[in-house]
Each structure stands twice: as C-alpha cells, then as structure tokens.
Design a protein around this motif. Structure first.
Motif, PDB file in Angstrom:
ATOM      1  N   VAL A 230       0.835  -1.193   0.000  1.00 13.71           N
ATOM      2  CA  VAL A 230       0.000   0.000   0.000  1.00 13.71           C
ATOM      3  C   VAL A 230       0.872   1.245   0.000  1.00 13.71           C
ATOM      4  O   VAL A 230       1.828   1.341   0.776  1.00 13.71           O
ATOM      5  CB  VAL A 230      -0.937   0.009   1.229  1.00 13.71           C
ATOM      6  CG1 VAL A 230      -1.848   1.225   1.210  1.00 13.71           C
ATOM      7  CG2 VAL A 230      -1.762  -1.273   1.268  1.00 13.71           C
ATOM      8  N   SER A 231       0.544   2.204  -0.859  1.00 16.41           N
ATOM      9  CA  SER A 231       1.353   3.422  -0.959  1.00 16.41           C
ATOM     10  C   SER A 231       0.811   4.560  -0.107  1.00 16.41           C
ATOM     11  O   SER A 231       1.539   5.508   0.188  1.00 16.41           O
ATOM     12  CB  SER A 231       1.436   3.886  -2.423  1.00 16.41           C
ATOM     13  OG  SER A 231       0.149   4.175  -2.926  1.00 16.41           O
ATOM     14  N   ASN A 232      -0.451   4.487   0.296  1.00 10.97           N
ATOM     15  CA  ASN A 232      -1.037   5.516   1.165  1.00 10.97           C
ATOM     16  C   ASN A 232      -0.926   5.061   2.613  1.00 10.97           C
ATOM     17  O   ASN A 232      -1.482   4.025   2.995  1.00 10.97           O
ATOM     18  CB  ASN A 232      -2.500   5.762   0.788  1.00 10.97           C
ATOM     19  CG  ASN A 232      -3.120   6.883   1.616  1.00 10.97           C
ATOM     20  OD1 ASN A 232      -3.408   6.706   2.791  1.00 10.97           O
ATOM     21  ND2 ASN A 232      -3.321   8.026   0.991  1.00 10.97           N
ATOM     22  N   LEU A 233      -0.205   5.844   3.429  1.00 14.12           N
ATOM     23  CA  LEU A 233       0.085   5.410   4.794  1.00 14.12           C
ATOM     24  C   LEU A 233      -1.173   5.285   5.648  1.00 14.12           C
ATOM     25  O   LEU A 233      -1.289   4.388   6.482  1.00 14.12           O
ATOM     26  CB  LEU A 233       1.072   6.384   5.442  1.00 14.12           C
ATOM     27  CG  LEU A 233       1.915   5.840   6.600  1.00 14.12           C
ATOM     28  CD1 LEU A 233       2.716   4.620   6.166  1.00 14.12           C
ATOM     29  CD2 LEU A 233       2.842   6.907   7.146  1.00 14.12           C
ATOM     30  N   PHE A 234      -2.163   6.184   5.446  1.00  9.70           N
ATOM     31  CA  PHE A 234      -3.393   6.120   6.242  1.00  9.70           C
ATOM     32  C   PHE A 234      -4.199   4.874   5.882  1.00  9.70           C
ATOM     33  O   PHE A 234      -4.754   4.200   6.759  1.00  9.70           O
ATOM     34  CB  PHE A 234      -4.223   7.386   6.029  1.00  9.70           C
ATOM     35  CG  PHE A 234      -3.593   8.618   6.622  1.00  9.70           C
ATOM     36  CD1 PHE A 234      -3.624   8.846   7.991  1.00  9.70           C
ATOM     37  CD2 PHE A 234      -2.931   9.537   5.823  1.00  9.70           C
ATOM     38  CE1 PHE A 234      -3.018   9.966   8.542  1.00  9.70           C
ATOM     39  CE2 PHE A 234      -2.323  10.659   6.360  1.00  9.70           C
ATOM     40  CZ  PHE A 234      -2.377  10.878   7.731  1.00  9.70           C
ATOM     41  N   THR A 235      -4.269   4.551   4.593  1.00 10.21           N
ATOM     42  CA  THR A 235      -4.946   3.325   4.165  1.00 10.21           C
ATOM     43  C   THR A 235      -4.225   2.103   4.717  1.00 10.21           C
ATOM     44  O   THR A 235      -4.849   1.123   5.157  1.00 10.21           O
ATOM     45  CB  THR A 235      -4.999   3.244   2.627  1.00 10.21           C
ATOM     46  OG1 THR A 235      -5.678   4.393   2.123  1.00 10.21           O
ATOM     47  CG2 THR A 235      -5.708   1.984   2.161  1.00 10.21           C
ATOM     48  N   PHE A 236      -2.901   2.161   4.732  1.00 12.47           N
ATOM     49  CA  PHE A 236      -2.076   1.071   5.248  1.00 12.47           C
ATOM     50  C   PHE A 236      -2.436   0.774   6.712  1.00 12.47           C
ATOM     51  O   PHE A 236      -2.705  -0.375   7.074  1.00 12.47           O
ATOM     52  CB  PHE A 236      -0.604   1.470   5.118  1.00 12.47           C
ATOM     53  CG  PHE A 236       0.364   0.518   5.764  1.00 12.47           C
ATOM     54  CD1 PHE A 236       0.693  -0.681   5.157  1.00 12.47           C
ATOM     55  CD2 PHE A 236       0.964   0.837   6.976  1.00 12.47           C
ATOM     56  CE1 PHE A 236       1.599  -1.555   5.746  1.00 12.47           C
ATOM     57  CE2 PHE A 236       1.858  -0.025   7.569  1.00 12.47           C
ATOM     58  CZ  PHE A 236       2.179  -1.219   6.955  1.00 12.47           C
ATOM     59  N   TYR A 237      -2.470   1.818   7.544  1.00 12.85           N
ATOM     60  CA  TYR A 237      -2.790   1.615   8.956  1.00 12.85           C
ATOM     61  C   TYR A 237      -4.258   1.217   9.146  1.00 12.85           C
ATOM     62  O   TYR A 237      -4.595   0.464  10.056  1.00 12.85           O
ATOM     63  CB  TYR A 237      -2.465   2.878   9.761  1.00 12.85           C
ATOM     64  CG  TYR A 237      -0.982   3.081   9.978  1.00 12.85           C
ATOM     65  CD1 TYR A 237      -0.201   2.087  10.548  1.00 12.85           C
ATOM     66  CD2 TYR A 237      -0.359   4.270   9.607  1.00 12.85           C
ATOM     67  CE1 TYR A 237       1.160   2.258  10.746  1.00 12.85           C
ATOM     68  CE2 TYR A 237       1.007   4.459   9.795  1.00 12.85           C
ATOM     69  CZ  TYR A 237       1.758   3.445  10.372  1.00 12.85           C
ATOM     70  OH  TYR A 237       3.108   3.620  10.560  1.00 12.85           O
ATOM     71  N   ASP A 238      -5.125   1.707   8.287  1.00  6.37           N
ATOM     72  CA  ASP A 238      -6.551   1.350   8.374  1.00  6.37           C
ATOM     73  C   ASP A 238      -6.738  -0.142   8.126  1.00  6.37           C
ATOM     74  O   ASP A 238      -7.529  -0.807   8.824  1.00  6.37           O
ATOM     75  CB  ASP A 238      -7.350   2.168   7.368  1.00  6.37           C
ATOM     76  CG  ASP A 238      -8.850   1.948   7.511  1.00  6.37           C
ATOM     77  OD1 ASP A 238      -9.369   2.152   8.638  1.00  6.37           O
ATOM     78  OD2 ASP A 238      -9.502   1.575   6.523  1.00  6.37           O
ATOM     79  N   ILE A 239      -6.015  -0.697   7.148  1.00  8.02           N
ATOM     80  CA  ILE A 239      -6.097  -2.131   6.873  1.00  8.02           C
ATOM     81  C   ILE A 239      -5.579  -2.930   8.063  1.00  8.02           C
ATOM     82  O   ILE A 239      -6.157  -3.964   8.442  1.00  8.02           O
ATOM     83  CB  ILE A 239      -5.314  -2.469   5.589  1.00  8.02           C
ATOM     84  CG1 ILE A 239      -5.989  -1.847   4.370  1.00  8.02           C
ATOM     85  CG2 ILE A 239      -5.194  -3.982   5.408  1.00  8.02           C
ATOM     86  CD1 ILE A 239      -5.209  -2.010   3.079  1.00  8.02           C
ATOM     87  N   LEU A 240      -4.507  -2.456   8.673  1.00  8.12           N
ATOM     88  CA  LEU A 240      -3.983  -3.129   9.866  1.00  8.12           C
ATOM     89  C   LEU A 240      -5.019  -3.169  10.984  1.00  8.12           C
ATOM     90  O   LEU A 240      -5.147  -4.166  11.702  1.00  8.12           O
ATOM     91  CB  LEU A 240      -2.724  -2.415  10.368  1.00  8.12           C
ATOM     92  CG  LEU A 240      -1.387  -2.732   9.706  1.00  8.12           C
ATOM     93  CD1 LEU A 240      -0.283  -1.933  10.377  1.00  8.12           C
ATOM     94  CD2 LEU A 240      -1.080  -4.220   9.790  1.00  8.12           C
ATOM     95  N   GLN A 241      -5.760  -2.075  11.131  1.00  7.10           N
ATOM     96  CA  GLN A 241      -6.757  -1.991  12.196  1.00  7.10           C
ATOM     97  C   GLN A 241      -7.899  -2.987  12.000  1.00  7.10           C
ATOM     98  O   GLN A 241      -8.582  -3.348  12.965  1.00  7.10           O
ATOM     99  CB  GLN A 241      -7.316  -0.561  12.286  1.00  7.10           C
ATOM    100  CG  GLN A 241      -6.344   0.487  12.796  1.00  7.10           C
ATOM    101  CD  GLN A 241      -6.048   0.363  14.280  1.00  7.10           C
ATOM    102  OE1 GLN A 241      -6.619  -0.482  14.968  1.00  7.10           O
ATOM    103  NE2 GLN A 241      -5.140   1.193  14.776  1.00  7.10           N
ATOM    104  N   LYS A 242      -8.104  -3.443  10.771  1.00  4.28           N
ATOM    105  CA  LYS A 242      -9.174  -4.407  10.512  1.00  4.28           C
ATOM    106  C   LYS A 242      -8.863  -5.767  11.128  1.00  4.28           C
ATOM    107  O   LYS A 242      -9.763  -6.567  11.371  1.00  4.28           O
ATOM    108  CB  LYS A 242      -9.408  -4.567   9.000  1.00  4.28           C
ATOM    109  CG  LYS A 242      -9.713  -3.270   8.253  1.00  4.28           C
ATOM    110  CD  LYS A 242     -10.966  -2.591   8.731  1.00  4.28           C
ATOM    111  CE  LYS A 242     -11.260  -1.343   7.898  1.00  4.28           C
ATOM    112  NZ  LYS A 242     -12.396  -0.568   8.437  1.00  4.28           N
TER     113      LYS A 242
END
Length: 302
Positions: A230-242
């Motif tokens: 993932v290149s977008n850091l906020f999307t990256f952390y959001d996926i981790l939170q799932k």
C-alpha cells in the motif's frame, strides 16, 4: 590528511572492525582500509593491532583517537558558532528535506520546528518519497537533505562517493498486529522472519516503482503471503486496524504514532536485522554550516 578521515577513524575504533565500520559509513571496505593506511602514514606510526578477533588501537592509536575526538568536537563548536551568527550567509535561503512517509513521524516535526527557530528566515520544503528516489534526488540536487532508512547492503550501488551518509541510530523491528487478530491471539513471545513469511502480510510501499526493503528481507522465504503493498500510509494503517493482516515495522513507530497505532500490539523479531536511520547529503555540502546544524539537531532528537 582530510578531516573526514578522523570521523572514519573514530567509527573504526568504536566498531573495532574495518568491515563493520565500512557498513555503518556506507563505504567500501577497501576504501576505508586505504584511508586508515593513509592515516598511519601521516602519523608515521601503526595505529591498529590486527588479529583474527578484530582490531584494537595501539598506544599511539589511543592518543590519536583522543585527539581526533577533540578535533571533531571543536569542528562542531565552530559550525555551531557560525550558525549562531545572524549575519551568516546560510541564514537565508531554502532547504529541501526528503523523507519516506513511514519514518516521517520519527521526531522529524520536532527537529524541523527547532531548526526553523534557529533559522527564522529560511524556507523549508518537506517532501515524502521512497529511499531510491531520495538518493537520486540528493545526487542530482546538491542542496537537498535526505532522511533515509538503510537495511544491510540495500541501495549500496546508489550511494556513490559523491554522497555522504551520516548514520544516526539503530532501528529495531517488530511485528504489528491488531490485539484481536488471529496472529496476536497465538501469543508469540517472538517470531522469526521465516515463520512470519507464512503469515498474511501487508507492506508499506511509497510508489509502485519504489521497492520495499521488507520485500528483500522476505525474498529468500517467498513473497506469496504478501497480500498488499500500500502506498497511502493512512490506508495502510486502516487495513492493519481491521485485524486480518499484519506487518513489519520499526518499534519506535508506536511512540510517534500513538493514535494511528492504537489497538495494535507488537511482537519482537528473532532475526538480526542491521538497520539504521541516517542523513544523506551531497559531499559538496559536508562543510555547509546550515546543513551540518540540521544534522546536529537530528542526531540530538530522541
């Protein structure tokens, strides 16, 4: 004798190994050996005792080390004195700082705030990009400063003799997973990269053209379980939170991204990963007082 040889000599003395020091300094072992030999010729005396266990300083070497540390400290004091001169020419102008987004929060804001306080008339341009792009930009634009994370020998072919790399601090890696994820519930005390490669992984990748250093780490075990880059850091952390996927990251991130990483837990990595964050500049700027001041501020950041 060039003054940077003293900086290299101090690192060799600290590491007690030409090989280790050359890796930290991002120099070839052969070049560093030649520089140390040049120092010994300059002082007309052996500075090292070499054995199968490594190298130690001779009595003359210890005296040269003490003197070298004083010289480098005095150089730093001079640079600081010049930086404090309000009429100094480097007070005006623009400084471009390049940094990967995944280490952008690593005390950078505090350093930049402190630095702009010291240089109120300076214009700061802060840009985020991948490490290979940073190296190329610093090589091309000589007034740029790069903050980069280097793992083992990655990117060595890009860091040429025209560039100077200043290692700042070692980075410890951990696994990040959501506290309610299947991985976290297994309760690992630690995990190897080999075992981790069998888990469902997500990696941060600044651009599609920018390789992730973690891909190289896992390459020997296979990349089949890397499900996302993932290149977008906020999307990256959001996926981790799932909670379905896990990732590898610096342990310091938990300190600088507490809100983003809320709900995530860490698991230590057993493998030794040689990684450092450091500053990259063009060699023509190694005596630039303003840039050296920025390097000092960064090295003092916690």
């Amino acid at each position: 004798m060039r003054i940077e040889y003293l900086h290299y000599f101090i690192e060799v003395a600290r590491c007690r190994s030409i090989n280790k020091a050359s890796k930290n300094l991002r120099l070839t072992q052969a070049n560093l050996s030649k520089m140390m030999a040049a120092l010994e010729r300059h002082f007309a005396t052996p500075l090292f005792e070499r054995s199968n266990r490594g190298i130690t300083l001779t009595e003359h070497g210890k005296r040269v080390l003490e003197w070298s540390q004083k010289v480098m400290a005095e150089q730093t004091q001079l640079i600081q004195a010049f930086a404090e001169d309000k009429t100094h020419q480097n007070r005006q102008g623009k400084l471009t700082i390049l940094c990967p987004a995944n280490i952008a929060g690593d005390s950078n804001a505090n350093v930049i705030n402190k630095f702009t306080g010291e240089y109120p008339n300076l214009t700061i341009s802060y840009q985020e990009m991948g490490v290979p792009e940073i190296i190329k930009q610093v090589h091309k634009n000589r007034d740029y400063v790069g903050i980069i994370m280097l793992i083992d020998h990655m990117y060595n072919e890009l860091i040429t003799d025209e560039l100077c790399y200043y290692p700042m601090r070692d980075i410890k890696f951990v696994v990040y997973s959501h506290k309610d994820s299947r991985f976290a519930k297994q309760g690992f005390k630690s995990i190897s990269l080999k075992a981790l490669s069998k888990e469902q992984l997500i990696l941060y990748k600044p651009t599609s053209l920018s390789p992730s250093p973690f891909e190289d780490l896992f390459d020997q075990y296979g990349l089949d379980n890397i499900k996302f880059s993932v290149s977008n850091l906020f999307t990256f952390y959001d996926i981790l939170q799932k909670g379905q996927y896990i990732t590898l990251g610096a342990a310091r991130q938990a300190k600088f991204f507490p809100k983003v990483l809320d709900g995530l837990v860490t698991t230590p990595i057993r493998d030794k990963i040689n990684c450092r964050i450091g500053i990259l500049i063009h060699r023509e700027n190694k005596d630039n007082a303003m840039i050296q001041q920025f390097i000092r501020f960064y090295s003092e950041s916690k």
